[in-house]
Design an enzyme around this catalytic site. Structure first.
Site, PDB file in Angstrom:
ATOM      1  N   THR A 285       0.834  -1.208   0.000  1.00  0.00           N
ATOM      2  CA  THR A 285       0.000   0.000   0.000  1.00  0.00           C
ATOM      3  C   THR A 285       0.863   1.250   0.000  1.00  0.00           C
ATOM      4  OG1 THR A 285      -1.695  -1.224   1.169  1.00  0.00           O
ATOM      5  CG2 THR A 285      -1.887   1.154   1.197  1.00  0.00           C
TER       6      THR A 285
ATOM      7  N   LYS B 244       5.667   3.506  23.832  1.00  0.00           N
ATOM      8  CA  LYS B 244       6.545   3.980  24.898  1.00  0.00           C
ATOM      9  C   LYS B 244       6.573   5.493  24.978  1.00  0.00           C
ATOM     10  CE  LYS B 244       9.648   0.050  24.571  1.00  0.00           C
ATOM     11  NZ  LYS B 244      10.748  -0.339  23.698  1.00  0.00           N
TER      12      LYS B 244
END
Ligand SMILES: [Zn+2]
Lengths: 429, 325
Positions: free
Chosen positions: B70, B97
């Site tokens: 894609t 994180k």
């Protein structure tokens, strides 16, 4: 110090009283309830026509976030929100940081509550150390320190064995075990009620059975232990069925429903604001059939209490992808308007039943004083304004957090005053 | 102005300045994208495959999930339209994180891109951006929700072969539960009047699929019977972990598209797959490489359809003041 609540309608189901009475408060207690009481030096609070004088409301499921998550809420801001919402007392959940699993933390919370001097605060302790489900916490010490119930809320009590022992032990102490009912494997990483809307929106689903399986387990274990289990934030119609069956055979099971579960359904996820994380809570908003079942249970007496599951989160935490945002919404300041607007004014319940659900029964579930305007009892009183029109404003909440889906809602029903121990701690007259 | 002329003007642009999904697009808008893609495909056939349409526009491709296919398709589409492009592969783990999605995008927006093409593992992530960001957002696949450009290129490919979408029997077979390709295709095909069959194991059937407006079945034979189009969905090996399927071997036995099963379809059936394909899991190589397979055409049409989408969204910006819609 004396305070006279003059005029208005007293609704006090615990004493089978509903009518026009004055209430005299003296030295923090209900001194007299009667007709045309003389002021006799007391400060007079005029109750306007249509207002209701009720025993102080009690919310038995609140997250005050202190200690450890003061950016979301503190005991002070949480109890300010409580009294603004008409609650004279709240019971706070132990999933703080650290988890409230020992007496030092309970004492800390009670100290903060005394300093805040708003609503009464009843700490609920963890069933297991760190709520990890491994080792029973010192429930006896915790009860002595002031805990009124035990739960590992946020998670279910992990195993049937631990739940059995907790029920037996807490039963010995005369306090209930409250369970957040969900089967972890069925819940998986689900974030929305499993059904058409979760499928359509591509959100991982949590079936109603994830809750009801645990309710069935807990009812069986309460029966085995001969002890009291209280089902927190019930949302699924299968759970209601399990509670009903348990009650029918005499098991000591009680349950609560949160306002969002009798107000909203999972259809809202596909509303004007798609994937609004203010519609993400656990248990999730369920189907219309579940919502209707909750209302039915509230109306027919199967549901014992309405409790908010007030769960504040900072905006930064909620402004995330739907599956990453934390579960929960604030509820203390919208509970009364929602109960009036959605249950009382629609004719589903009477005001008397409303007071049972928000005051009488919550006091009984956690065995605390309150829920009554009997002479001699602590003067916790909520004055309700059933016809007050209000537009909910997240911006003007007393809570430190704003995460709720009701912003801008137009509701009928509000709070005129909250009195705790004879002290007017909130007034919007 | 005549009524006809008004309608022609209305259909010359897209209502939304974002492409978040097929949901909300009208049949006219879908038709507009597909018609525009015909012209774009012609550009791809030229010796010099480049037009200056989006010169000076900046498009950021923000991929939080790896997707060579894609991403490459969007990059080629952007380059053929002369846009300035930048592709960022953001690892999902580092986002967990550190930075939030909104902070990442705000940083990108500080450099004033016109469009952000985003692939993200969370359903609804592009909707969050569309609510809070200035750029036009193109959804290149969000979680299990939608993959609108895939559905548009599938429709383009079907139309090339069948001349229409209305009235066709389209069978979509595979992991229905986790597939954004399914959701976008179902909405598009329903909007365009096709008859959609959805087939997969009961464990991978989306709950409430009755509300999708499809004929749901667990029988491949029933789904394929008389089909004009058979669209196979990828089955991921991880699905064995959630107890969805016992083994890929058994999956192929029960649900794989074999030449025998394919023969139940109409003789002029086309076989499609959004890729990447698992040969011998959901589709037999003989079918994948056979005469009815249009799988590689889908890939080349993907570029044309994405050019059309980018052109129409940017064109909307050229004609219409910023901030509307
Ligand atoms: Zn809970």
């Amino acid at each position: 110090m004396k305070l006279l609540l003059k005029g208005g309608r007293v609704v006090d189901p615990a004493n089978a009283r509903d009518g026009a009475f004055d209430v005299l408060i003296e030295d923090g207690r209900i001194a007299r309830v009667g007709k045309d009481l003389p002021a006799d030096g007391a400060e007079v609070f005029e109750i306007r026509p249509g207002w209701i004088v009720a025993p102080g409301l009690i919310d038995i499921h609140v997250h005050l976030r202190e200690p450890g998550q003061e950016h979301k809420e503190t005991v002070l801001t949480g109890t300010e929100a409580a009294v603004a919402g008409g609650f004279a007392a709240v019971a706070c959940m132990p999933n703080t940081e650290p988890v409230n699993d020992h007496a030092g933390i309970t004492q800390f919370i009670l100290k903060k509550a005394a300093e805040a001097a708003r609503a009464r605060v009843y700490p609920i302790g963890a069933v297991s150390i760190g709520s990890k489900g491994e080792q029973l916490a010192e429930l006896g010490e915790q009860k002595t320190a002031g805990c009124v119930a035990f739960t590992d809320d946020g998670k279910p009590v992990a195993t049937a064995l631990l739940m059995r022992r907790a029920l037996e032990y807490a039963g010995m102490l005369g306090v209930p075990v409250i369970d957040h009912c969900e089967d972890p494997s069925l819940k998986g990483d689900g974030v929305a009620h499993e059904g058409y809307y979760s499928s359509y929106l591509g959100l991982r689903g949590i079936p109603g059975a994830a809750e009801s399986i645990m309710v069935e387990r807990d009812v069986s274990l309460a029966e085995l232990a001969g002890a009291h289990v209280h089902i927190a934030h019930m949302s699924a119609r299968e759970s209601l069925r399990a509670v009903r069956a348990g009650k029918a055979r005499g098991v000591r099971v009680t349950c609560e429903v949160a306002p969002h579960h009798f107000t909203l359904t999972d259809e809202a996820l596909d509303g004007a604001v798609k994937y609004d994380t203010n519609l993400k809570m656990n248990p999730p908003l369920r189907s219309a059939a579940d919502r209707d079942a909750m209302i039915e249970g509230i109306a027919d007496g199967t549901v014992d209490a309405i409790a908010t599951d007030h769960a504040p989160h900072h905006p930064d935490e909620k402004m995330l992808e739907f599956d990453r945002a934390p579960f929960g919404i604030v509820g203390l300041e919208t509970a009364v308007p929602l109960v009036f607007d959605r249950l009382v004014h629609t004719g589903r319940i009477t005001i008397g039943r409303m007071i049972e659900l928000l005051s009488v029964n919550p006091a009984r579930v956690i065995n605390v004083p309150g829920g009554t305007l009997a002479e001699g009892s602590p003067a916790d009183v909520t004055v309700l304004a059933p016809d007050r029109e209000m537009i909910v404003s997240a911006e003007s909440l007393k809570s430190r957090s704003r995460n709720m889906p009701f912003d801008g809602w137009r509701l009928r029903g509000g709070v005129a005053a909250t009195i705790v121990g004879g002290r007017m701690v909130y007034k919007n007259a | 102005m005549t009524t006809q002329a008004t309608e022609a003007a209305a259909a010359a642009t897209l209502t939304s300045r974002h492409l978040l999904g097929i949901a909300g697009m009208t049949a006219d808008e879908i038709g507009l994208v597909l018609d525009t893609a015909i012209a774009m495909k012609e550009i791809g056939g030229r010796a010099i495959k480049k037009v200056p349409t989006l010169r000076g526009r900046t498009i950021v491709n923000l991929f939080f999930e790896p997707s060579t296919r894609t991403r490459t398709s969007f990059e080629i589409a952007e380059k053929r339209l002369s846009a300035d492009t930048l592709s960022i592969a953001a690892a999902t783990s580092s986002v967990t994180k550190g930075e939030s999605l909104l902070d990442t995008v705000r940083n990108i927006e500080a450099m004033s891109p016109d469009m952000i093409v985003m692939r993200h593992a969370s359903s609804g992530a592009p909707h969050l951006l569309a609510r809070t960001c200035r750029s036009a957002i193109v959804n290149a696949g969000d979680g299990m929700h939608e993959h609108p450009t895939q559905a548009l290129l599938d429709a383009f490919t079907i139309r090339e072969h069948k001349g229409r979408l209305a009235g066709l029997k389209v069978a979509i077979i595979g992991d229905l539960l986790h597939s954004r390709v399914l959701r976008s295709n179902v909405i598009l095909l329903n909007t365009m009047g096709a008859e959609v069959w959805a087939c997969g194991p009961s464990t991978l059937m989306p709950p409430g699929i009755g509300g999708f407006g499809v004929r749901a079945t667990t029988s491949v034979d029933e789904a394929v019977e008389g089909a004009d189009v058979v669209m196979m969905l990828r089955i991921q090996h991880e699905r064995m972990h959630g107890h969805f399927i016992p083994s890929v071997r058994e999956y192929f036995t029960l649900f794989g598209l074999t030449p025998e099963r394919a023969r139940r379809a109409r003789s002029d059936v086309i076989i499609m797959h959004p890729g990447p394909m698992n040969r011998g899991v959901e589709i037999d190589s003989e079918v994948a490489d056979g005469p009815y397979s249009v799988i590689l055409e889908q890939v080349s049409n993907g570029v044309a359809v994405r050019m059309a989408v980018l052109y129409l969204l940017a064109g909307r910006d050229i004609d219409v003041e910023r901030g509307e819609g």
